[in-house]
Scaffold this motif. Structure first.
Motif, PDB file in Angstrom:
ATOM      1  N   ALA A  16       0.629  -1.119   0.051  1.00  0.00           N
ATOM      2  CA  ALA A  16       0.053  -0.035  -0.157  1.00  0.00           C
ATOM      3  C   ALA A  16       0.800   1.367   0.079  1.00  0.00           C
ATOM      4  N   ARG A  17       1.892   1.148   0.579  1.00  0.00           N
ATOM      5  CA  ARG A  17       2.768   2.424   0.949  1.00  0.00           C
ATOM      6  C   ARG A  17       3.458   2.580  -0.503  1.00  0.00           C
ATOM      7  N   ALA A  18       3.840   1.491  -1.378  1.00  0.00           N
ATOM      8  CA  ALA A  18       4.539   1.557  -2.625  1.00  0.00           C
ATOM      9  C   ALA A  18       3.575   2.123  -3.387  1.00  0.00           C
ATOM     10  N   ILE A  19       2.259   1.530  -3.552  1.00  0.00           N
ATOM     11  CA  ILE A  19       1.221   2.049  -4.540  1.00  0.00           C
ATOM     12  C   ILE A  19       1.100   3.746  -4.509  1.00  0.00           C
ATOM     13  N   GLU A  20       0.811   4.099  -3.100  1.00  0.00           N
ATOM     14  CA  GLU A  20       0.710   5.318  -3.079  1.00  0.00           C
ATOM     15  C   GLU A  20       2.064   6.119  -3.337  1.00  0.00           C
ATOM     16  N   ARG A  21       3.224   5.809  -2.936  1.00  0.00           N
ATOM     17  CA  ARG A  21       4.555   6.571  -3.203  1.00  0.00           C
ATOM     18  C   ARG A  21       4.866   6.647  -4.520  1.00  0.00           C
ATOM     19  N   TYR A  22       4.323   5.483  -5.589  1.00  0.00           N
ATOM     20  CA  TYR A  22       4.880   5.588  -6.941  1.00  0.00           C
ATOM     21  C   TYR A  22       3.708   5.807  -7.724  1.00  0.00           C
ATOM     22  N   ALA A  23       2.325   6.120  -7.096  1.00  0.00           N
ATOM     23  CA  ALA A  23       1.381   6.467  -7.905  1.00  0.00           C
ATOM     24  C   ALA A  23       0.991   5.533  -8.868  1.00  0.00           C
ATOM     25  N   LEU A  24       0.807   4.148  -8.610  1.00  0.00           N
ATOM     26  CA  LEU A  24       0.354   3.181  -9.384  1.00  0.00           C
ATOM     27  C   LEU A  24      -0.899   3.015  -9.588  1.00  0.00           C
ATOM     28  N   ILE A  62       5.494  -0.557 -14.181  1.00  0.00           N
ATOM     29  CA  ILE A  62       5.824  -0.536 -12.602  1.00  0.00           C
ATOM     30  C   ILE A  62       7.261  -0.516 -12.264  1.00  0.00           C
ATOM     31  N   TYR A  63       8.129  -1.044 -13.110  1.00  0.00           N
ATOM     32  CA  TYR A  63       9.613  -1.117 -13.117  1.00  0.00           C
ATOM     33  C   TYR A  63       9.782   0.321 -13.470  1.00  0.00           C
ATOM     34  N   LEU A  64       9.555   1.092 -14.410  1.00  0.00           N
ATOM     35  CA  LEU A  64       9.864   2.477 -14.671  1.00  0.00           C
ATOM     36  C   LEU A  64       9.409   3.254 -13.581  1.00  0.00           C
ATOM     37  N   LYS A  65       8.357   3.147 -13.009  1.00  0.00           N
ATOM     38  CA  LYS A  65       8.005   4.103 -12.098  1.00  0.00           C
ATOM     39  C   LYS A  65       8.768   3.704 -10.602  1.00  0.00           C
ATOM     40  N   MET A  66       9.153   2.559 -10.401  1.00  0.00           N
ATOM     41  CA  MET A  66       9.527   2.274  -9.159  1.00  0.00           C
ATOM     42  C   MET A  66      11.249   2.468  -9.115  1.00  0.00           C
ATOM     43  N   ASP A  67      11.491   2.461 -10.667  1.00  0.00           N
ATOM     44  CA  ASP A  67      13.017   2.504 -10.808  1.00  0.00           C
ATOM     45  C   ASP A  67      13.704   1.112 -10.376  1.00  0.00           C
ATOM     46  N   VAL A  68      13.230   0.131 -10.818  1.00  0.00           N
ATOM     47  CA  VAL A  68      13.793  -1.177 -10.410  1.00  0.00           C
ATOM     48  C   VAL A  68      13.792  -2.002 -11.866  1.00  0.00           C
ATOM     49  N   HIS A  69      14.561  -2.897 -11.742  1.00  0.00           N
ATOM     50  CA  HIS A  69      15.140  -3.769 -13.116  1.00  0.00           C
ATOM     51  C   HIS A  69      14.799  -5.305 -12.972  1.00  0.00           C
ATOM     52  N   SER A  70      14.311  -5.752 -11.844  1.00  0.00           N
ATOM     53  CA  SER A  70      13.759  -7.149 -11.613  1.00  0.00           C
ATOM     54  C   SER A  70      12.685  -7.319 -10.660  1.00  0.00           C
TER      55      SER A  70
END
Length: 82
Positions: A16-24, A62-70
């Motif tokens: 829930a925190r990630a969803i809010e922080r990264y505006a998913l 999602i990976y782009l918004k969260m700046d992750v690659h895996s």
């Protein structure tokens, strides 16, 4: 089995925190919850009744918004959010 419930509740709060922080978006939110649980693309397709390409597109966004690659980076990011 008793320890699994608090872990699941904790993961739900972390997602829930990630969803809010990264505006998913709502669909990205569904997918990030499943990815954070370690689910595969195939399982996500089955559970959400969408095509593999649709899931892959959402995962890419999602990976782009969260700046992750895996998926592992996503799991680590979700679990370590303050």
């Amino acid at each position: 089995a008793g320890a699994a419930v608090p872990l699941e509740r904790d993961l739900h709060a972390q997602c829930a925190r990630a969803i809010e922080r990264y505006a998913l978006t709502p669909r990205e939110s569904d997918i990030v919850r499943l990815l954070a649980q370690g689910r595969s693309i195939a399982i996500i397709c089955e559970q959400l009744v969408v095509s593999k390409n649709t899931v892959k597109t959402h995962v890419k966004n999602i990976y782009l918004k969260m700046d992750v690659h895996s998926q592992q980076e996503l799991i680590d990011r979700v679990r370590t959010l303050p």
